[in-house]
Design an enzyme around this catalytic site. Structure first.
Site, PDB file in Angstrom:
ATOM      1  N   LYS A   1     -59.157 -31.933  25.532  1.00  0.00           N
ATOM      2  CA  LYS A   1     -59.964 -31.795  26.761  1.00  0.00           C
ATOM      3  C   LYS A   1     -61.096 -30.807  26.510  1.00  0.00           C
ATOM      4  O   LYS A   1     -60.881 -29.613  26.388  1.00  0.00           O
ATOM      5  CB  LYS A   1     -59.123 -31.294  27.940  1.00  0.00           C
ATOM      6  CG  LYS A   1     -59.921 -31.476  29.244  1.00  0.00           C
ATOM      7  CD  LYS A   1     -59.399 -30.651  30.386  1.00  0.00           C
ATOM      8  CE  LYS A   1     -59.992 -29.271  30.459  1.00  0.00           C
ATOM      9  NZ  LYS A   1     -61.459 -29.198  30.633  1.00  0.00           N
TER      10      LYS A   1
ATOM     11  N   GLU B   1     -56.143 -18.736  21.746  1.00  0.00           N
ATOM     12  CA  GLU B   1     -57.202 -17.892  21.180  1.00  0.00           C
ATOM     13  C   GLU B   1     -58.054 -17.461  22.365  1.00  0.00           C
ATOM     14  O   GLU B   1     -58.708 -18.283  23.005  1.00  0.00           O
ATOM     15  CB  GLU B   1     -57.988 -18.697  20.145  1.00  0.00           C
ATOM     16  CG  GLU B   1     -58.793 -17.814  19.222  1.00  0.00           C
ATOM     17  CD  GLU B   1     -60.229 -17.734  19.651  1.00  0.00           C
ATOM     18  OE1 GLU B   1     -60.557 -16.758  20.380  1.00  0.00           O
ATOM     19  OE2 GLU B   1     -61.007 -18.620  19.288  1.00  0.00           O
TER      20      GLU B   1
ATOM     21  N   GLU C   1     -64.452  -8.282  29.447  1.00  0.00           N
ATOM     22  CA  GLU C   1     -65.289  -9.199  28.674  1.00  0.00           C
ATOM     23  C   GLU C   1     -66.430  -9.699  29.568  1.00  0.00           C
ATOM     24  O   GLU C   1     -66.182 -10.281  30.625  1.00  0.00           O
ATOM     25  CB  GLU C   1     -64.429 -10.369  28.194  1.00  0.00           C
ATOM     26  CG  GLU C   1     -65.128 -11.221  27.183  1.00  0.00           C
ATOM     27  CD  GLU C   1     -64.229 -12.305  26.604  1.00  0.00           C
ATOM     28  OE1 GLU C   1     -63.450 -12.905  27.368  1.00  0.00           O
ATOM     29  OE2 GLU C   1     -64.309 -12.548  25.390  1.00  0.00           O
TER      30      GLU C   1
ATOM     31  N   CYS D   1     -66.156 -15.113  21.850  1.00  0.00           N
ATOM     32  CA  CYS D   1     -64.975 -14.290  22.120  1.00  0.00           C
ATOM     33  C   CYS D   1     -64.907 -13.072  21.203  1.00  0.00           C
ATOM     34  O   CYS D   1     -64.379 -12.043  21.580  1.00  0.00           O
ATOM     35  CB  CYS D   1     -63.718 -15.134  22.022  1.00  0.00           C
ATOM     36  SG  CYS D   1     -63.735 -16.196  20.589  1.00  0.00           S
TER      37      CYS D   1
END
Ligand code: ADP
Length: 500
Positions: free
Chosen positions: A198, A273, A404, A307
């Site tokens: 997906k 992850e 983040e 990331c």
């Protein structure tokens, strides 16, 4: 049901590549069981070009019903199709063919990636070639997945088999769609699994185009299925599906936790992850010519939507002001703008949501008392552009140093000495990556060991190669992708005792 009729002329303005325009004009479908089908609900959603906010295409809004169908066909392919009986050389050949097709279509795929994601075209090209390399790398592994013979009692013979896990649900993010697809599908297939992938709702196009290339490679039907749709529906259906054996996810830590919970129903194997807030530690003996531009791109590459971005730049106090001057000067020279321009280094953010989020964090930084050495203004006009922004006067305890941001925004934080750099660097809930800049070899090795992160770069940043594992300590994830470590994610071990 989406209502805007896409205008390819507006959305893909400036693009002359016939294959890209042809693809954009073709109706978009889900790939299930080797066939291109509409979503069962008949619904579609819009996907846009973040550089100009125009609709590029309408994409099927797959949901639970489509995931159910994909699982049925994937299960059939895994248990009864041609796939489980294919010998490893043939599996390798499929992967090599896919790699060649990706490489052959690199220009087309890179343009599509840039149109849909906003990343600079040079970067999109690099990611596409990395995807081809990833398929090639795992083609090599397909014939090298070994079991063991064990030192059993002489009356027995004991050996192990490394077998595939089965039906794998693979949920990827929008920040590096082609590369993430390769990181997921290539090792899964090398190990003999089947996949339901997906893509993120923001960037479904390159996965659909690679789906076409996978069909061209003549992979048995049902081995790779692609379901486009939203996270809360299609993604959640994958995470909780009772007949999916493994889920592999790349995305935010927040959603990673949801996936872990959802997958507990049938105890799926899970690899995650997730996010990061990576420290980039610069000592005064660093080679500034290299440390400055690389540190800058460490948080500006892909507009910081990476990331492992080095968003906390730690600089030794006595050298802080000089370094900030250099960094700011270099930031002022960064070519930001039209991502299709070959010389652009920083394109727009992927979506309005990200644009608002990043500008929100910039506001938070100012409210917390940090100062902007450069950037920090909200841009107006079409496209989700945010200028490289460097904060100084930041404490590691501030929100902009803890959460983040996922934009081209860095916090420069001073440190006293090596211990302080390591302490502050590790003072985070994340542990995806880190870097250390120094000419002192012993210090480089010491810091590399002391930092709690899945990847450490010494005198470089953002280097990623399929030969080496990638993944996180702490809340940056579970498991390691790439290198031989993906084999652990996509195989399970069987011990066989034979009485002699
Ligand atoms: P970001 O926050 O950076 O947009 P997300 O973690 O939300 O990233 O998304 C990464 C991927 O996870 C996307 O494919 C998205 O559709 C999917 N996703 C989002 N929410 C869920 C969920 N609840 N369950 C499964 N997948 C999800």
């Amino acid at each position: 049901m989406a209502s805007t009729v896409p205008s390819i002329e507006r959305a893909a303005r400036g693009v002359t590549s016939a294959p890209v325009l042809d693809f954009l004009r073709r109706p978009k479908r889900l790939l299930i069981g080797g066939k291109w089908v509409t979503a069962k609900s008949g619904k579609t959603f819009e996907t846009i070009n973040p550089a100009n906010e125009e609709v590029l295409a309408l994409v099927p809004e797959g949901d639970k019903a489509d995931v159910d169908e994909a699982v049925k066909t994937a299960r059939k392919a895994y248990e009864y199709g041609k796939w489980p009986t294919i010998n490893p050389h043939q599996r390798a050949k499929y992967l090599l063919t896919i790699a060649d097709l990706i490489e052959k279509h690199v220009d087309e795929l890179a343009i599509l990636e840039t149109l849909n994601n906003g990343m600079a075209i040079s970067l999109a090209r690099g990611f596409t070639l990395m995807a081809a390399d990833t398929f090639r790398y795992y083609a090599g592994w397909a014939t090298k997945i070994y079991g063991e013979t064990n030192p059993s009692d002489p009356s027995m013979f004991n050996y192990t088999l490394r077998e595939p896990v089965g039906v794998c649900g693979q949920i990827i993010p929008w920040n590096g769609p082609i590369a993430m697809l390769a990181w997921k599908i290539a090792p899964a297939l090398a190990c003999g699994n089947v996949s339901i992938l997906k893509p993120a709702e923001q960037t479904p196009l390159t996965a659909l185009r690679i789906g076409e290339l996978i069909m061209e490679a003549d992979l048995p039907e049902g081995v790779v299925n692609i379901v486009t749709g939203y996270g809360e529906t299609a993604g959640a259906a994958i995470a909780s599906h009772p007949d999916i054996d493994k889920v592999a996810f790349t995305g935010s830590t927040e959603v990673g936790k949801l996936i872990l919970q959802a997958s507990s129903g049938n105890l799926k194997r899970v690899s995650l992850e997730l996010g990061g807030k990576s420290p980039n530690i610069v000592f005064p003996d660093a080679d500034l010519e290299d440390a400055v531009p690389t540190s800058l791109m460490g948080f500006c590459m892909l507009s910081g939507q990476v990331c492992c971005a080095g968003t906390r730049v730690f600089v030794q106090s006595d050298f802080h002001d000089r370094f900030v001057d250099h960094l700011t000067h270099y930031a002022s020279k960064v070519k930001a703008g039209d991502p299709l321009d070959a010389s652009t280094m920083v394109g727009p953010l992927v979506s309005k949501e990200q644009f608002n989020r990043v500008n929100g964090y910039i506001g938070t930084g100012k409210n917390e008392g940090a100062k902007t050495a450069i950037g920090g203004q909200v841009r107006t006009g079409k496209g989700f552009f945010v200028d490289p922004t460097i904060f100084t006067d930041v404490k590691n305890s501030m929100k902009i140093a803890r959460e983040e941001i996922f934009g081209p925004v860095a916090a420069v934080i001073p440190f006293k000495d090596e211990n302080d750099a390591v302490f502050q660097g590790n003072d985070t809930t994340y542990g995806l990556a880190a870097a250390v800049w120094t000419r002192d070899v012993s210090r480089a090795f010491r810091v590399a060991r002391a930092i709690k992160a899945g990847t450490v770069w010494v005198n470089c940043y953002n280097n990623i190669d399929p030969i080496s594992p990638f993944g996180g300590y702490k809340q940056s994830g579970i498991g390691r992708e790439l290198g031989k470590h993906s084999l652990d994610l996509y195989t399970q071990i069987k011990s066989v005792y034979v009485k002699l």
